[in-house]
Scaffold this motif. Structure first.
Motif, mmCIF file in Angstrom:
data_model
loop_
_atom_site.group_PDB
_atom_site.id
_atom_site.type_symbol
_atom_site.label_atom_id
_atom_site.label_comp_id
_atom_site.label_asym_id
_atom_site.label_seq_id
_atom_site.Cartn_x
_atom_site.Cartn_y
_atom_site.Cartn_z
ATOM 1 N N HIS A 75 0.844 -1.189 0.000
ATOM 2 C CA HIS A 75 0.000 0.000 0.000
ATOM 3 C C HIS A 75 0.886 1.247 0.000
ATOM 4 O O HIS A 75 1.839 1.333 0.770
ATOM 5 C CB HIS A 75 -0.894 -0.027 1.245
ATOM 6 N N VAL A 76 0.555 2.214 -0.863
ATOM 7 C CA VAL A 76 1.365 3.431 -0.955
ATOM 8 C C VAL A 76 0.643 4.606 -0.286
ATOM 9 O O VAL A 76 1.164 5.225 0.640
ATOM 10 C CB VAL A 76 1.681 3.791 -2.428
ATOM 11 N N TYR A 77 -0.548 4.926 -0.740
ATOM 12 C CA TYR A 77 -1.379 5.974 -0.130
ATOM 13 C C TYR A 77 -2.781 5.813 -0.697
ATOM 14 O O TYR A 77 -2.973 5.203 -1.751
ATOM 15 C CB TYR A 77 -0.843 7.388 -0.426
ATOM 16 N N GLY A 78 -3.738 6.384 -0.013
ATOM 17 C CA GLY A 78 -5.112 6.327 -0.509
ATOM 18 C C GLY A 78 -5.490 4.902 -0.896
ATOM 19 O O GLY A 78 -5.367 3.973 -0.107
ATOM 20 N N GLU A 104 -1.309 -13.398 -8.292
ATOM 21 C CA GLU A 104 -1.499 -13.633 -6.856
ATOM 22 C C GLU A 104 -1.359 -12.325 -6.071
ATOM 23 O O GLU A 104 -2.149 -12.038 -5.164
ATOM 24 C CB GLU A 104 -0.483 -14.674 -6.370
ATOM 25 N N LEU A 105 -0.344 -11.524 -6.422
ATOM 26 C CA LEU A 105 -0.143 -10.246 -5.724
ATOM 27 C C LEU A 105 -1.344 -9.334 -5.951
ATOM 28 O O LEU A 105 -1.821 -8.667 -5.021
ATOM 29 C CB LEU A 105 1.133 -9.558 -6.227
ATOM 30 N N GLU A 106 -1.838 -9.300 -7.183
ATOM 31 C CA GLU A 106 -2.998 -8.453 -7.495
ATOM 32 C C GLU A 106 -4.222 -8.909 -6.693
ATOM 33 O O GLU A 106 -4.972 -8.083 -6.164
ATOM 34 C CB GLU A 106 -3.303 -8.512 -8.994
ATOM 35 N N ALA A 107 -4.405 -10.209 -6.588
ATOM 36 C CA ALA A 107 -5.555 -10.739 -5.845
ATOM 37 C C ALA A 107 -5.455 -10.392 -4.368
ATOM 38 O O ALA A 107 -6.451 -10.037 -3.719
ATOM 39 C CB ALA A 107 -5.642 -12.257 -6.035
ATOM 40 N N ARG A 108 -4.219 -10.490 -3.830
ATOM 41 C CA ARG A 108 -4.024 -10.154 -2.403
ATOM 42 C C ARG A 108 -4.325 -8.676 -2.158
ATOM 43 O O ARG A 108 -4.942 -8.306 -1.158
ATOM 44 C CB ARG A 108 -2.578 -10.433 -1.974
ATOM 45 N N ALA A 109 -3.849 -7.807 -3.061
ATOM 46 C CA ALA A 109 -4.090 -6.365 -2.903
ATOM 47 C C ALA A 109 -5.585 -6.067 -3.038
ATOM 48 O O ALA A 109 -6.137 -5.263 -2.273
ATOM 49 C CB ALA A 109 -3.294 -5.578 -3.939
ATOM 50 N N LEU A 117 -3.746 -0.388 -8.985
ATOM 51 C CA LEU A 117 -2.423 -1.008 -8.889
ATOM 52 C C LEU A 117 -1.483 -0.224 -9.783
ATOM 53 O O LEU A 117 -1.835 0.068 -10.933
ATOM 54 C CB LEU A 117 -2.481 -2.463 -9.371
ATOM 55 N N ILE A 118 -0.327 0.132 -9.244
ATOM 56 C CA ILE A 118 0.624 0.867 -10.074
ATOM 57 C C ILE A 118 1.949 0.126 -10.141
ATOM 58 O O ILE A 118 2.272 -0.696 -9.276
ATOM 59 C CB ILE A 118 0.866 2.306 -9.566
ATOM 60 N N LYS A 183 -3.370 -0.226 -13.285
ATOM 61 C CA LYS A 183 -4.401 -1.209 -13.645
ATOM 62 C C LYS A 183 -5.484 -1.237 -12.573
ATOM 63 O O LYS A 183 -5.175 -1.082 -11.370
ATOM 64 C CB LYS A 183 -3.744 -2.586 -13.757
ATOM 65 N N ARG A 184 -6.707 -1.428 -13.000
ATOM 66 C CA ARG A 184 -7.794 -1.641 -12.030
ATOM 67 C C ARG A 184 -7.625 -3.049 -11.456
ATOM 68 O O ARG A 184 -7.445 -4.005 -12.216
ATOM 69 C CB ARG A 184 -9.141 -1.511 -12.745
ATOM 70 N N PRO A 185 -7.684 -3.219 -10.144
ATOM 71 C CA PRO A 185 -7.479 -4.555 -9.558
ATOM 72 C C PRO A 185 -8.602 -5.516 -9.972
ATOM 73 O O PRO A 185 -9.712 -5.070 -10.283
ATOM 74 C CB PRO A 185 -7.531 -4.310 -8.051
ATOM 75 N N PRO A 186 -8.291 -6.809 -9.930
ATOM 76 C CA PRO A 186 -9.358 -7.778 -10.175
ATOM 77 C C PRO A 186 -10.390 -7.686 -9.054
ATOM 78 O O PRO A 186 -10.077 -7.206 -7.957
ATOM 79 C CB PRO A 186 -8.628 -9.119 -10.137
ATOM 80 N N ARG A 187 -11.613 -8.132 -9.312
ATOM 81 C CA ARG A 187 -12.626 -8.119 -8.247
ATOM 82 C C ARG A 187 -12.203 -9.045 -7.130
ATOM 83 O O ARG A 187 -11.782 -10.172 -7.382
ATOM 84 C CB ARG A 187 -13.969 -8.599 -8.799
ATOM 85 N N ALA A 188 -12.309 -8.548 -5.912
ATOM 86 C CA ALA A 188 -11.889 -9.357 -4.762
ATOM 87 C C ALA A 188 -12.872 -10.487 -4.511
ATOM 88 O O ALA A 188 -14.029 -10.360 -4.823
ATOM 89 C CB ALA A 188 -11.762 -8.483 -3.535
#
Ligand SMILES: CC(C)(COP(=O)(O)OP(=O)(O)OC[C@H]1O[C@@H](n2cnc3c(N)ncnc32)[C@H](O)[C@@H]1OP(=O)(O)O)[C@@H](O)C(=O)NCCC(=O)NCCS
Length: 188
Positions: A75-78, A104-109, A117-118, A183-188
């Motif tokens: 997490h960076v900000y906001g 996997e990282l994207e799913a965790r975030a 996601l940047i 990128k927009r994250p995948p749906r959690a």
């Protein structure tokens, strides 16, 4: 029993794994960004950073339990989460391992509420048309007409669904920019 590849959490107490990851990282960064992890100690520091609280890190282990790829997100900000780093053993590029760790990282975030996601990928080697020029003059035009060699990681990020959202001039020294993607994250 036949062992398969496994994706595991980075274990800060697993000294041999940390050392193997440092060696993998040093080798993987050498061609893409020689200034990024110029020494093995720099690579060790990069791995140690990923074990800090707040970092989410995953390692893809081969059937022999040796690491093939690894990455981290934080997490960076906001609502912003940043992927850094993502590194694949150079002997195993283009086998889907980078994509697997990244997913996997994207799913965790996403599970932790990430809204965007940047990632930043630098051009230290003149592998993109953004290198070696004054990007302040017209950065938007430079981005819109960007071309790159197949070896540069920006092609990977575009293939993974990341959009080009900016460029930071001279990030790695005069004429060596960092290319910013989101990128927009995948749906959690
Ligand atoms: C960039 C990197 C992480 C990619 O990992 P990888 O395991 O080789 O990539 P994958 O095999 O998972 O590729 C997934 C997809 O992206 C494509 N791809 C991979 N690298 C690419 C590149 N440089 N340019 C264009 N496409 C690329 C693959 O062909 C594949 O496409 P497909 O889905 O159509 O089959 C890896 O090359 C690496 O570690 N490079 C050195 C360090 C680095 O640059 N890290 C990123 C820092 S920003």
């Amino acid at each position: 029993m036949l062992r398969r590849m496994t994706l595991v959490e980075l274990d800060a107490a697993d000294a041999p794994l940390l050392e193997a990851l440092a060696r993998l990282s040093h080798a993987a960064a050498a061609t893409h960004a020689p200034r990024w992890l110029p020494t093995l100690d720099d690579a060790r520091e990069e791995v140690a950073d990923a074990t800090r609280p707040g970092r989410v890190a995953r390692v893809l282990l081969g059937a022999d339990a040796r690491p093939l790829a690894w990455g981290s997100i934080f997490h960076v900000y906001g609502h912003v989460w940043e992927v850094h780093p993502l590194l694949v053993d150079p002997a195993h590029h283009r086998r889907g391992y980078g994509a697997r760790v990244l997913a996997e990282l994207e799913a965790r975030a996403a599970a932790r509420g990430a809204g965007v996601l940047i990632v930043g990928t630098s051009d230290e080697t003149g592998a993109t048309s953004l290198s070696g020029r004054d990007l302040y003059a017209d950065p938007v035009a430079a981005m819109a007409s960007m071309t790159f060699e197949p070896s540069h990681a920006v092609g990977f990020w575009l293939r993974m669904g990341y959009a080009l959202v900016g460029v930071t001039p001279d990030a790695e020294g005069p004429g060596r920019p960092s290319i910013n993607l989101a990128k927009r994250p995948p749906r959690a």
